[in-house]
Write an enzyme that holds these catalytic residues in place. Structure first.
Site, mmCIF file in Angstrom:
data_model
loop_
_atom_site.group_PDB
_atom_site.id
_atom_site.type_symbol
_atom_site.label_atom_id
_atom_site.label_comp_id
_atom_site.label_asym_id
_atom_site.label_seq_id
_atom_site.Cartn_x
_atom_site.Cartn_y
_atom_site.Cartn_z
ATOM 1 N N GLN A 131 0.840 -1.197 0.000
ATOM 2 C CA GLN A 131 0.000 0.000 0.000
ATOM 3 C C GLN A 131 0.878 1.251 0.000
ATOM 4 O OE1 GLN A 131 -2.326 0.452 3.604
ATOM 5 N NE2 GLN A 131 -3.970 1.483 2.519
ATOM 6 N N GLY A 132 0.808 2.033 -1.060
ATOM 7 C CA GLY A 132 1.613 3.239 -1.186
ATOM 8 C C GLY A 132 0.830 4.481 -0.808
ATOM 9 N N TYR A 133 0.596 4.673 0.477
ATOM 10 C CA TYR A 133 -0.154 5.821 0.984
ATOM 11 C C TYR A 133 0.772 6.829 1.679
ATOM 12 C CZ TYR A 133 -4.985 4.056 0.295
ATOM 13 O OH TYR A 133 -6.181 3.642 -0.238
ATOM 14 N N SER A 134 1.286 6.465 2.847
ATOM 15 C CA SER A 134 2.013 7.411 3.700
ATOM 16 C C SER A 134 3.293 7.912 3.043
ATOM 17 C CB SER A 134 2.357 6.753 5.040
ATOM 18 O OG SER A 134 1.193 6.449 5.773
ATOM 19 N N SER A 166 4.250 -1.381 4.367
ATOM 20 C CA SER A 166 4.324 -2.742 4.884
ATOM 21 C C SER A 166 4.553 -3.747 3.755
ATOM 22 C CB SER A 166 3.033 -3.099 5.624
ATOM 23 O OG SER A 166 2.829 -2.259 6.727
ATOM 24 N N GLU A 249 -10.268 -1.985 5.096
ATOM 25 C CA GLU A 249 -9.167 -2.386 5.975
ATOM 26 C C GLU A 249 -9.650 -2.690 7.374
ATOM 27 O OE1 GLU A 249 -4.725 -0.717 7.179
ATOM 28 O OE2 GLU A 249 -6.263 0.699 6.591
ATOM 29 N N SER A 368 -3.144 8.087 13.263
ATOM 30 C CA SER A 368 -2.824 8.281 14.671
ATOM 31 C C SER A 368 -4.082 8.567 15.487
ATOM 32 C CB SER A 368 -1.835 9.445 14.835
ATOM 33 O OG SER A 368 -2.471 10.671 14.512
ATOM 34 N N GLU A 370 -4.610 11.011 17.404
ATOM 35 C CA GLU A 370 -4.970 12.422 17.294
ATOM 36 C C GLU A 370 -5.811 12.680 16.048
ATOM 37 O OE1 GLU A 370 -1.536 11.953 19.913
ATOM 38 O OE2 GLU A 370 -1.987 11.235 17.904
#
Length: 389
Positions: A131-134, A166, A249, A368, A370
């Site tokens: 998964q290429g997100y962050s 990951s 997910e 997160s 937050e």
């Protein structure tokens, strides 16, 4: 969700339980319990073979509709599948990102051609995904991605960096969020691209974790390419597709996660009984609170399962992440001074040590705490948006 199981559901449970008992034998028996969080490196090739064995017997992508190669299981049966797999202490599956995230996304948003190209390979566990997100500057705030892609001669050309990816080092493909409209900001102008990993222009750098393993990676795209038609949804409208993936997910498989949590809690209880920590009233209180919290997580998961995984996904993440992190802390409190020494040199951790170290990230990855609170505050409670510099 109706928590009562029908006779058909009970028959399905017995069928899958019997299959696991008959097949987790021989060379596969040694895989029981391997590959959990912080231990993804364990017996990877053997676990891949196990997953392909499951696929050959029709136990892959069971929640998918029958017309797409799945079994079309009901929600109750999906819960049963994951529960029985976890109860059998079967090895962690290597195909989670393809089966639970990308596959359902393609079923919901993909073209018939994309579905025909990728779904059979996911079912057969012949192609693995990441998964290429962050990104370094866009983790929980996914709309801030800076990775760019442009069309040239029928190809998307991708440049940028992803992080905390990951299992990128074992993946054949990556679903990538990239900015395809120059000058666009935030949610606008993003596209959801399917990018092959084995090509020039893709560099993978493992990130060494506290556990001593490298599940996560940095991924650098420098002129990497993918075909023009490998964009899911309309170009520039990838935000809604990306949010759809995040909803998948946090679906049924989280209930199986809770069974794994129960096993971890039981390991802690067993250790407390063995080393005498169970006599400490503070430890007793923490164990009781952990069990009550886990029971609450299960009830919440079942209650919200039949609804859309929108805001419920944020609530679920906000509930389980701090609970699991506190479980790791309880493990070290029970272990006492013995928890400070590794099981074997130079850095071989036992299961509870790996639990503690890996769980420190629970409240960060996947959004997160937050950010989850902001989502709930702004979208549910209607509170003013947080000031952003």
């Amino acid at each position: 969700m109706d928590l009562n199981y029908s006779a058909e559901d009970d028959a399905f449970r017995q069928e899958f339980r019997a299959w696991l008992e008959a097949n987790l034998v021989g060379k596969f028996a040694a895989l029981r319990g391997l590959g959990g969080s912080g231990r993804e490196h364990e017996a990877f090739e053997e676990r891949l073979e196990w997953n392909q064995h499951m696929a050959a017997h029709g136990w892959s992508c069971v929640s998918w509709p029958k017309e797409h190669g799945g079994r079309g299981l009901s929600l109750q049966q999906q819960v049963i599948f994951h529960e029985e797999y976890a109860r059998a202490n079967a090895p962690a599956r290597v195909n989670h990102l393809g089966e639970e995230l990308l596959g359902p996304t393609l079923i919901a948003f993909g073209t018939p051609e994309q579905q025909a190209r990728f779904l059979p390979k996911i079912i057969a566990v012949e192609e693995l995904w990441c998964q290429g997100y962050s990104e370094p500057g866009a983790g929980s705030d996914l709309a801030g991605v800076k990775t760019k892609a442009r069309l040239e001669d029928g190809k998307w050309v991708v440049d940028g960096q992803k992080v905390w990816t990951s299992l990128a080092h074992t993946a054949d493909w990556c679903f990538v969020i990239a900015r395809t409209e120059p000058g666009s900001v935030k949610h606008r102008g993003l596209s959801y691209l399917l990018v092959p990993m084995d090509q020039p222009g893709v560099e993978i750098r493992p990130i060494l974790q506290l556990t001593g393993t490298s599940e996560f990676n940095e991924v650098f795209f420098d002129g990497a390419t993918t075909d023009e038609d490998l964009v899911v949804g309309e170009p520039g409208a990838g935000w809604s597709v990306a949010m759809g993936t995040l909803g998948f997910e946090r679906g049924v498989s989280t209930l199986a996660q809770q069974i794994a949590f129960q096993r971890e809690l039981q390991l802690i209880i067993d250790l407390a009984r063995t080393n005498g920590a169970i006599e400490d009233p503070i430890i007793q209180d923490q164990i009781v609170k952990s069990q009550m919290g886990l029971d609450m997580l299960r009830m919440h998961g079942l209650r919200t399962l039949s609804g859309e995984q929108g805001i419920e996904a944020s609530i679920t993440k906000l509930l389980w992440a701090p609970w699991h992190r506190s479980l790791g802390e309880l493990a070290m409190a029970v272990a006492g001074a013995g928890g400070l020494t590794v099981a074997q040199a130079p850095y071989e951790l036992d299961e509870l040590q790996a639990l503690y170290l890996f769980s420190r990230a629970d409240t960060l990855y996947g959004g997160s705490d937050e950010i989850q609170r902001n989502v709930i505050a702004e979208r549910v409670l209607g509170l003013p948006k947080e000031a952003r510099v």
